[in-house]
Design a protein around this motif. Structure first.
Motif, PDB file in Angstrom:
ATOM      1  N   SER A  18       2.412  11.486  11.149  1.00 44.28           N
ATOM      2  CA  SER A  18       1.892  11.142   9.764  1.00 44.28           C
ATOM      3  C   SER A  18       2.566  12.015   8.832  1.00 44.28           C
ATOM      4  O   SER A  18       1.841  13.312   8.844  1.00 44.28           O
ATOM      5  N   PRO A  19       3.040  11.592   7.756  1.00 46.23           N
ATOM      6  CA  PRO A  19       3.680  12.381   6.769  1.00 46.23           C
ATOM      7  C   PRO A  19       2.717  13.125   5.918  1.00 46.23           C
ATOM      8  O   PRO A  19       2.871  14.045   5.383  1.00 46.23           O
ATOM      9  N   ILE A  20       1.728  12.495   5.257  1.00 46.20           N
ATOM     10  CA  ILE A  20       0.710  12.876   4.344  1.00 46.20           C
ATOM     11  C   ILE A  20       0.199  14.459   4.762  1.00 46.20           C
ATOM     12  O   ILE A  20       0.012  15.297   4.049  1.00 46.20           O
ATOM     13  N   LEU A  88      -2.136  -2.395   9.122  1.00 44.81           N
ATOM     14  CA  LEU A  88      -1.811  -1.187   8.239  1.00 44.81           C
ATOM     15  C   LEU A  88      -0.174  -0.859   8.066  1.00 44.81           C
ATOM     16  O   LEU A  88       0.271  -0.682   7.165  1.00 44.81           O
ATOM     17  N   ALA A  89       0.447  -1.433   9.254  1.00 42.27           N
ATOM     18  CA  ALA A  89       1.871  -1.228   9.113  1.00 42.27           C
ATOM     19  C   ALA A  89       2.304  -2.305   8.335  1.00 42.27           C
ATOM     20  O   ALA A  89       3.315  -1.915   7.292  1.00 42.27           O
ATOM     21  N   ALA A  90       1.893  -3.464   8.216  1.00 41.94           N
ATOM     22  CA  ALA A  90       2.346  -4.440   7.110  1.00 41.94           C
ATOM     23  C   ALA A  90       2.080  -3.980   5.820  1.00 41.94           C
ATOM     24  O   ALA A  90       2.845  -3.924   4.852  1.00 41.94           O
ATOM     25  N   GLN A  92       1.554  -0.914   4.657  1.00 38.92           N
ATOM     26  CA  GLN A  92       2.199   0.225   4.412  1.00 38.92           C
ATOM     27  C   GLN A  92       3.809  -0.070   4.114  1.00 38.92           C
ATOM     28  O   GLN A  92       4.397   0.562   3.038  1.00 38.92           O
ATOM     29  N   TRP A  93       4.315  -1.088   4.548  1.00 32.64           N
ATOM     30  CA  TRP A  93       5.650  -1.581   4.559  1.00 32.64           C
ATOM     31  C   TRP A  93       6.063  -2.241   3.127  1.00 32.64           C
ATOM     32  O   TRP A  93       6.805  -1.792   2.238  1.00 32.64           O
ATOM     33  N   ARG A  94       4.669  -2.947   2.713  1.00 28.37           N
ATOM     34  CA  ARG A  94       5.003  -3.531   1.359  1.00 28.37           C
ATOM     35  C   ARG A  94       4.562  -2.478   0.144  1.00 28.37           C
ATOM     36  O   ARG A  94       5.227  -2.750  -0.713  1.00 28.37           O
ATOM     37  N   SER A  95       4.302  -1.398   0.428  1.00 23.75           N
ATOM     38  CA  SER A  95       3.650  -0.179  -0.347  1.00 23.75           C
ATOM     39  C   SER A  95       4.979   0.634  -0.764  1.00 23.75           C
ATOM     40  O   SER A  95       4.880   1.610  -1.751  1.00 23.75           O
ATOM     41  N   THR A 201       7.905   4.151   4.923  1.00 23.56           N
ATOM     42  CA  THR A 201       8.847   3.640   5.884  1.00 23.56           C
ATOM     43  C   THR A 201       8.473   4.240   7.075  1.00 23.56           C
ATOM     44  O   THR A 201       8.263   3.421   8.152  1.00 23.56           O
ATOM     45  N   VAL A 202       8.310   5.426   7.176  1.00 25.82           N
ATOM     46  CA  VAL A 202       8.014   6.056   8.452  1.00 25.82           C
ATOM     47  C   VAL A 202       6.886   5.579   9.032  1.00 25.82           C
ATOM     48  O   VAL A 202       6.529   5.269  10.212  1.00 25.82           O
ATOM     49  N   MET A 203       5.563   5.641   8.233  1.00 27.06           N
ATOM     50  CA  MET A 203       4.175   5.082   8.721  1.00 27.06           C
ATOM     51  C   MET A 203       4.347   3.817   9.095  1.00 27.06           C
ATOM     52  O   MET A 203       3.549   3.407  10.123  1.00 27.06           O
ATOM     53  N   SER A 204       5.037   2.911   8.474  1.00 31.21           N
ATOM     54  CA  SER A 204       4.955   1.506   8.908  1.00 31.21           C
ATOM     55  C   SER A 204       5.767   1.062  10.051  1.00 31.21           C
ATOM     56  O   SER A 204       5.119   0.767  10.978  1.00 31.21           O
ATOM     57  N   ILE A 205       6.854   1.923  10.412  1.00 36.05           N
ATOM     58  CA  ILE A 205       7.559   1.651  11.631  1.00 36.05           C
ATOM     59  C   ILE A 205       6.773   2.370  12.753  1.00 36.05           C
ATOM     60  O   ILE A 205       6.345   1.754  14.010  1.00 36.05           O
TER      61      ILE A 205
END
Length: 222
Positions: A18-20, A88-90, A92-95, A201-205
């Motif tokens: 998780s990057p944050i 959440l993946a979807a 995150q991808w949209r954001s 991108t990382v979090m959505s995948i």
């Protein structure tokens, strides 16, 4: 116990990647109060992971098994958690930022330079124990351990493995910086820049893969 460890490994990696929190730790290491805030953040991060996985391990161990040994209740919980991770993946991808747009970061990151060790500890705890993405993975890990039918000693060892892996990506830069601060500043800054631009991108995948894994594990309980 092998089955329980296999179930929690992707979840631990999900929290670790998780990057944050990694960005937050790096910003603290580059701040004027690097030592105190980074150690406080690391302690809070570890405590939050421990609390989340232990609480839900204890709760899920109370879930009764059916007459044939299956645990449909645990299966349903895992299916719900997996579906939530896919949602959440979807989102995150949209954001994710479009083109060269500068990604938006949480407003609390602007206050890191003035943060005390105590506030950093609280922030680490909140990000690991109450952040929706990490909390879902902590809950899923607790359900996997509690429903695995392992002994108390085996459950403890599995939790330790989970915590060590999940906390590693925050612990490694903190320990590395404190050991060799003069050589770590430039690599940490480069890593922070990359994570900021690729966070969504990382979090959505990651959430997509883990959501599918959790749903698959849930189906095994029927």
């Amino acid at each position: 116990m092998g089955s329980a460890i296999g179930s929690i490994l992707p979840l631990a990696l999900g929290i670790a990647i998780s990057p944050i929190p990694i960005i937050a730790a790096i910003l603290m290491l580059l701040s004027p109060k690097a030592r105190g805030t980074s150690l406080g953040f690391l302690l809070g991060w570890v405590l939050g992971i421990i609390v989340a996985v232990v609480v839900f391990t204890l709760l899920s161990s109370l879930i009764p098994a059916s007459s044939d040994g299956s645990k449909p209740t645990a299966g349903v919980i895992k299916l719900v958690l997996g579906a939530a991770l896919l949602f959440l993946a979807a989102r995150q991808w949209r954001s994710r930022p479009k083109g060269d747009a500068e990604p938006a970061l949480p407003k609390w990151m602007t206050a890191i330079d003035t943060m005390t060790a105590g506030k950093a500890l609280g922030l680490g705890f909140l990000l690991s124990a109450l952040n929706p993405k990490n909390l879902l993975m902590g809950v899923a890990a607790g359900v996997a351990i509690g429903a695995a039918g392992v002994t108390a000693g085996e459950a403890t060892l599995t939790i330790v493995i989970f915590v060590v892996i999940a906390a590693s990506t925050v612990a490694i830069p903190v320990i590395g910086y404190l050991a060799a601060s003069s050589r770590m500043a430039a690599p940490l800054q480069a890593l922070r820049t990359w994570l900021v631009h690729n966070n969504a991108t990382v979090m959505s995948i990651l959430l997509l893969v883990i959501g599918v894994v959790v749903i698959g594990k849930g189906l095994e309980n029927f």
